[in-house]
Write an enzyme that holds these catalytic residues in place. Structure first.
Site, PDB file in Angstrom:
ATOM      1  N   SER A   7       0.851  -1.188   0.000  1.00 21.84           N
ATOM      2  CA  SER A   7       0.000   0.000   0.000  1.00 21.84           C
ATOM      3  C   SER A   7       0.885   1.236   0.000  1.00 21.84           C
ATOM      4  O   SER A   7       1.674   1.438   0.936  1.00 21.84           O
ATOM      5  CB  SER A   7      -0.900   0.016   1.239  1.00 21.84           C
ATOM      6  OG  SER A   7      -1.434   1.314   1.398  1.00 21.84           O
ATOM      7  N   HIS A  32      -1.527  -1.514  -4.058  1.00 22.64           N
ATOM      8  CA  HIS A  32      -2.760  -1.101  -3.386  1.00 22.64           C
ATOM      9  C   HIS A  32      -2.788   0.422  -3.248  1.00 22.64           C
ATOM     10  O   HIS A  32      -1.885   1.024  -2.657  1.00 22.64           O
ATOM     11  CB  HIS A  32      -2.812  -1.773  -2.012  1.00 22.64           C
ATOM     12  CG  HIS A  32      -4.075  -1.557  -1.259  1.00 22.64           C
ATOM     13  ND1 HIS A  32      -5.221  -2.317  -1.455  1.00 22.64           N
ATOM     14  CD2 HIS A  32      -4.381  -0.672  -0.280  1.00 22.64           C
ATOM     15  CE1 HIS A  32      -6.161  -1.902  -0.628  1.00 22.64           C
ATOM     16  NE2 HIS A  32      -5.689  -0.894   0.093  1.00 22.64           N
ATOM     17  N   ASP A  34      -4.895   3.641  -1.867  1.00 23.01           N
ATOM     18  CA  ASP A  34      -5.949   4.033  -0.933  1.00 23.01           C
ATOM     19  C   ASP A  34      -6.502   5.401  -1.287  1.00 23.01           C
ATOM     20  O   ASP A  34      -5.791   6.408  -1.195  1.00 23.01           O
ATOM     21  CB  ASP A  34      -5.380   4.073   0.490  1.00 23.01           C
ATOM     22  CG  ASP A  34      -5.110   2.678   1.022  1.00 23.01           C
ATOM     23  OD1 ASP A  34      -6.058   1.861   1.009  1.00 23.01           O
ATOM     24  OD2 ASP A  34      -3.967   2.399   1.428  1.00 23.01           O
ATOM     25  N   MET A  36      -9.012   8.268  -0.293  1.00 23.26           N
ATOM     26  CA  MET A  36      -9.772   8.765   0.869  1.00 23.26           C
ATOM     27  C   MET A  36     -10.252  10.192   0.580  1.00 23.26           C
ATOM     28  O   MET A  36      -9.496  10.991   0.024  1.00 23.26           O
ATOM     29  CB  MET A  36      -8.873   8.787   2.112  1.00 23.26           C
ATOM     30  CG  MET A  36      -8.231   7.444   2.426  1.00 23.26           C
ATOM     31  SD  MET A  36      -7.320   7.517   3.975  1.00 23.26           S
ATOM     32  CE  MET A  36      -6.542   5.900   3.989  1.00 23.26           C
ATOM     33  N   HIS A  65      -8.692   1.022  -3.698  1.00 24.46           N
ATOM     34  CA  HIS A  65      -9.571   0.859  -2.536  1.00 24.46           C
ATOM     35  C   HIS A  65     -10.255   2.196  -2.277  1.00 24.46           C
ATOM     36  O   HIS A  65      -9.614   3.141  -1.816  1.00 24.46           O
ATOM     37  CB  HIS A  65      -8.683   0.403  -1.356  1.00 24.46           C
ATOM     38  CG  HIS A  65      -9.377   0.325  -0.037  1.00 24.46           C
ATOM     39  ND1 HIS A  65      -8.679   0.160   1.145  1.00 24.46           N
ATOM     40  CD2 HIS A  65     -10.692   0.382   0.307  1.00 24.46           C
ATOM     41  CE1 HIS A  65      -9.537   0.116   2.161  1.00 24.46           C
ATOM     42  NE2 HIS A  65     -10.749   0.260   1.677  1.00 24.46           N
ATOM     43  N   MET A  67     -12.277   4.601  -0.336  1.00 28.32           N
ATOM     44  CA  MET A  67     -12.844   4.946   0.975  1.00 28.32           C
ATOM     45  C   MET A  67     -13.478   6.316   0.825  1.00 28.32           C
ATOM     46  O   MET A  67     -12.988   7.322   1.343  1.00 28.32           O
ATOM     47  CB  MET A  67     -11.729   4.958   2.039  1.00 28.32           C
ATOM     48  CG  MET A  67     -11.276   3.563   2.425  1.00 28.32           C
ATOM     49  SD  MET A  67      -9.664   3.564   3.219  1.00 28.32           S
ATOM     50  CE  MET A  67      -8.615   3.533   1.780  1.00 28.32           C
ATOM     51  N   MET A 136     -11.360  -5.359   6.269  1.00 27.12           N
ATOM     52  CA  MET A 136     -10.537  -4.360   6.961  1.00 27.12           C
ATOM     53  C   MET A 136     -10.195  -4.897   8.352  1.00 27.12           C
ATOM     54  O   MET A 136     -11.087  -5.236   9.129  1.00 27.12           O
ATOM     55  CB  MET A 136     -11.285  -3.034   7.115  1.00 27.12           C
ATOM     56  CG  MET A 136     -11.474  -2.236   5.842  1.00 27.12           C
ATOM     57  SD  MET A 136      -9.988  -1.906   4.890  1.00 27.12           S
ATOM     58  CE  MET A 136      -8.957  -1.018   6.059  1.00 27.12           C
ATOM     59  N   ASP A 174      -6.586  -6.035   4.916  1.00 29.71           N
ATOM     60  CA  ASP A 174      -5.932  -4.721   4.862  1.00 29.71           C
ATOM     61  C   ASP A 174      -5.945  -4.078   6.244  1.00 29.71           C
ATOM     62  O   ASP A 174      -7.011  -3.844   6.813  1.00 29.71           O
ATOM     63  CB  ASP A 174      -6.717  -3.853   3.862  1.00 29.71           C
ATOM     64  CG  ASP A 174      -6.108  -2.474   3.635  1.00 29.71           C
ATOM     65  OD1 ASP A 174      -5.000  -2.213   4.124  1.00 29.71           O
ATOM     66  OD2 ASP A 174      -6.785  -1.672   2.941  1.00 29.71           O
TER      67      ASP A 174
END
Ligand code: DX5
Ligand code: ZN
Length: 228
Positions: A7, A32, A34, A36, A65, A67, A136, A174
């Site tokens: 990540s 990966h 992330d 957000m 991913h 979020m 998660m 994760d």
């Protein structure tokens, strides 16, 4: 085969291309990313333009991913930017079936994510629609948090649910994944291991990726299973 997904949240963003090259050369299986938005989670990271730039620097499949609130509004943009896998949180989708079908319709590997407190029961009707479930093992929003031990039972339960139905859905995990708990996760049924701080927090991220690959291949021959 167990897949290792570094990540980049824990990477040095000023040297991102170089850091990605290091983990790719070390044999990482996917990258990966992330995303957000400061609403669904209390942190802000990156958007489609960054994914598009990363797409140009690596051959690794990009595991995005999301979020974010209202992921439906951004699926096309992330797909256009070069995402290979897209996962959405069950908690952020009022119409989860529709959202998952939207990802699937772009021909991408489609995933649903569950926060630690979310029950596996939300998967009941959508398990057959996904390629992977992301469990998660920390509350999302930040790297370097402590692994939540009950995630192991959740992974075991999900493994049974998938096997009982004869599906080939992968289990990704994760949050707080480390060299110490990796085998416990693999033995519980996880197949894709995301790791941020364990890899990029090290002075030698490539060496950690190699150690994770090596250790994960021996988990069923009496490897370590200490959970910290
Ligand atoms: C947390 C993110 C994770 C994070 C994991 O919200 O989804 O992907 O980067 O970081 P570590 O491995 O440090 O827990
Ligand atoms: Zn993540």
């Amino acid at each position: 085969m167990i897949q290792i997904a570094p990540s980049i949240l824990a990477a040095d963003f000023a040297a991102l291309g170089e850091q990605i090259q290091t983990v790719e050369d070390a044999g990482a299986h996917l990258l990966h990313l992330d995303v957000m938005d400061g609403h669904f989670v209390p942190n802000i990271t990156l958007g489609p333009p960054v994914v598009a730039s990363i797409r140009m620097t690596t051959r690794l499949p990009l595991d995005v991913h999301l979020m974010i609130e209202n992921p439906d509004a951004y699926i096309e943009a992330f797909a256009d930017a070069g995402a290979d896998w897209i996962s959405v949180h069950a908690e952020s989708c009022a119409h989860l079936d529709r959202t998952l079908n939207r990802v699937r319709s772009r021909g991408l590997s489609t995933g649903v994510v569950l926060n630690p407190a979310t029950s596996l029961s939300v998967l009941e009707n959508v398990l057959a629609l996904v390629d992977f479930v992301l469990i998660m093992s920390v509350n999302p929003g930040f790297g370097a948090q402590k692994f939540i031990p009950y995630s192991l039972q959740k992974i075991e339960g999900l493994r049974k649910m998938i096997d009982r139905r004869g599906l080939s859905v992968k289990i990704e995990v994760d949050g707080g994944v480390s060299l110490d708990n990796l085998c416990a996760l693999v033995r519980s049924g996880a197949e894709v291991l995301v790791a941020g701080s364990q890899i990029f927090g090290s002075p030698d991220p490539g060496a950690v990726v190699r150690q994770m690959i090596d250790r994960s291949s021996g988990c069923f021959d009496g490897g370590q299973d200490e959970v910290t």
